[in-house]
Design an enzyme around this catalytic site. Sequence first.
Site, PDB file in Angstrom:
ATOM      1  N   HIS A 200     -55.852 -21.940 -66.852  1.00 40.80           N
ATOM      2  CA  HIS A 200     -54.738 -21.872 -65.901  1.00 40.80           C
ATOM      3  C   HIS A 200     -53.441 -21.670 -66.700  1.00 40.80           C
ATOM      4  O   HIS A 200     -53.227 -22.351 -67.711  1.00 40.80           O
ATOM      5  CB  HIS A 200     -54.669 -23.167 -65.094  1.00 40.80           C
ATOM      6  CG  HIS A 200     -53.575 -23.148 -64.073  1.00 40.80           C
ATOM      7  ND1 HIS A 200     -53.700 -22.500 -62.859  1.00 40.80           N
ATOM      8  CD2 HIS A 200     -52.324 -23.667 -64.104  1.00 40.80           C
ATOM      9  CE1 HIS A 200     -52.577 -22.630 -62.184  1.00 40.80           C
ATOM     10  NE2 HIS A 200     -51.719 -23.336 -62.908  1.00 40.80           N
TER      11      HIS A 200
ATOM     12  N   ILE B 269     -61.817 -19.782 -54.255  1.00 41.21           N
ATOM     13  CA  ILE B 269     -62.062 -21.209 -54.439  1.00 41.21           C
ATOM     14  C   ILE B 269     -63.565 -21.463 -54.285  1.00 41.21           C
ATOM     15  O   ILE B 269     -64.184 -20.959 -53.341  1.00 41.21           O
ATOM     16  CB  ILE B 269     -61.229 -22.016 -53.434  1.00 41.21           C
ATOM     17  CG1 ILE B 269     -59.750 -21.818 -53.785  1.00 41.21           C
ATOM     18  CG2 ILE B 269     -61.605 -23.497 -53.454  1.00 41.21           C
ATOM     19  CD1 ILE B 269     -58.785 -22.470 -52.855  1.00 41.21           C
TER      20      ILE B 269
ATOM     21  N   GLU C 103     -53.539 -18.097 -74.140  1.00 44.96           N
ATOM     22  CA  GLU C 103     -54.795 -18.240 -73.384  1.00 44.96           C
ATOM     23  C   GLU C 103     -55.952 -17.655 -74.177  1.00 44.96           C
ATOM     24  O   GLU C 103     -57.046 -18.229 -74.238  1.00 44.96           O
ATOM     25  CB  GLU C 103     -54.698 -17.515 -72.033  1.00 44.96           C
ATOM     26  CG  GLU C 103     -53.684 -18.102 -71.075  1.00 44.96           C
ATOM     27  CD  GLU C 103     -53.661 -17.367 -69.738  1.00 44.96           C
ATOM     28  OE1 GLU C 103     -54.718 -16.930 -69.251  1.00 44.96           O
ATOM     29  OE2 GLU C 103     -52.555 -17.212 -69.174  1.00 44.96           O
TER      30      GLU C 103
ATOM     31  N   SER D 183     -58.937 -10.004 -69.327  1.00 46.44           N
ATOM     32  CA  SER D 183     -58.528 -10.124 -70.735  1.00 46.44           C
ATOM     33  C   SER D 183     -59.047 -11.426 -71.355  1.00 46.44           C
ATOM     34  O   SER D 183     -59.366 -11.464 -72.543  1.00 46.44           O
ATOM     35  CB  SER D 183     -57.013 -10.018 -70.881  1.00 46.44           C
ATOM     36  OG  SER D 183     -56.370 -11.142 -70.340  1.00 46.44           O
TER      37      SER D 183
ATOM     38  N   ASN E  76     -62.096 -23.682 -66.459  1.00 46.51           N
ATOM     39  CA  ASN E  76     -61.142 -22.684 -65.970  1.00 46.51           C
ATOM     40  C   ASN E  76     -59.965 -22.626 -66.936  1.00 46.51           C
ATOM     41  O   ASN E  76     -59.667 -23.603 -67.622  1.00 46.51           O
ATOM     42  CB  ASN E  76     -60.637 -23.101 -64.583  1.00 46.51           C
ATOM     43  CG  ASN E  76     -59.647 -22.111 -63.991  1.00 46.51           C
ATOM     44  OD1 ASN E  76     -59.845 -20.898 -64.049  1.00 46.51           O
ATOM     45  ND2 ASN E  76     -58.556 -22.625 -63.427  1.00 46.51           N
TER      46      ASN E  76
HETATM   47  C1  GRF Z   1     -54.879 -15.565 -66.477  1.00 44.32           C
HETATM   48  O1  GRF Z   1     -53.488 -15.681 -66.547  1.00 44.32           O
HETATM   49  C2  GRF Z   1     -55.515 -16.908 -66.213  1.00 44.32           C
HETATM   50  O2  GRF Z   1     -54.805 -17.962 -66.780  1.00 44.32           O
HETATM   51  C3  GRF Z   1     -55.458 -17.003 -64.712  1.00 44.32           C
HETATM   52  O3  GRF Z   1     -55.713 -15.688 -64.259  1.00 44.32           O
HETATM   53  C4  GRF Z   1     -55.324 -14.759 -65.263  1.00 44.32           C
HETATM   54  C5  GRF Z   1     -56.530 -13.918 -65.550  1.00 44.32           C
HETATM   55  O4  GRF Z   1     -56.246 -12.868 -66.453  1.00 44.32           O
HETATM   56  N1  GRF Z   1     -56.412 -17.970 -64.238  1.00 44.32           N
HETATM   57  P1  GRF Z   1     -57.446 -12.029 -67.059  1.00 44.32           P
HETATM   58  O5  GRF Z   1     -58.239 -11.458 -65.883  1.00 44.32           O
HETATM   59  O6  GRF Z   1     -58.274 -12.942 -67.895  1.00 44.32           O
HETATM   60  O7  GRF Z   1     -56.792 -10.946 -67.868  1.00 44.32           O
END
Ligand code: GRF
Length: 208
Positions: A113, A96, A178, A17, A111
Amino acid sequence: MPTHSFKLGVLVSGRGSNLQSILNQIEEGTVPAEVAVILSNKENAPALERGRQSGIKSLFVNPKDFTNRADYDSALVGILKEHGVDLICLAGYMRILNADFIRTFAGKIINIHPSLLPAFPGLNVHQQAIDHGVKFSGCTVHFVEEEVDSGPIILQAVVPVEKDDSAESLADRILQEEHKIYPEAVRLLAENRIRIEGRRVSIQEFTE
Ligand code: GRF
């Protein structure tokens, strides 16, 4: 998809997403970048399908084809270099990266998070936040360094934790943020507006 000279390589493992939010903003013309290649360590990652739907080269690189992690990561380095990427976005990439990979692209890997780092690095982040009793959580876009979830912070967004939140409901609300800050961070980097001094990241005013 518009073409741009600022090229992204996106590493994924799952749903995709965040990848989609970047693709959408590129399509809308708000992020002046182009996704050159998408790489996944999971064959069935829906993220790969999202990439293909947008006409982007989206490759499953099978870890089982490599004897060790170093060889796997160096294969990824090769593909990313071949595509001339300027920035690598980890978007739900669940492996990793080894030190050689990170050194090869020093300062060029970011990244997202789902917590307000440095609180709650690692996995099971939403449950950790609820169990700890924090009143606010959120999400962080940061540069990637060798220690997991540790690099300089580019952008954060704050999300209140409600008293009846489950890990899922909190994750859903954080995810909405995000999807705003990840494309925004990519835009700032594509516009060459990010400076790093030590751990502190500053954002320059936009000048034509
Ligand atoms: C998200 O919550 C991101 O913060 C974490 O992994 C998840 C990935 O979700 N690192 P998507 O695959 O982008 O929907």
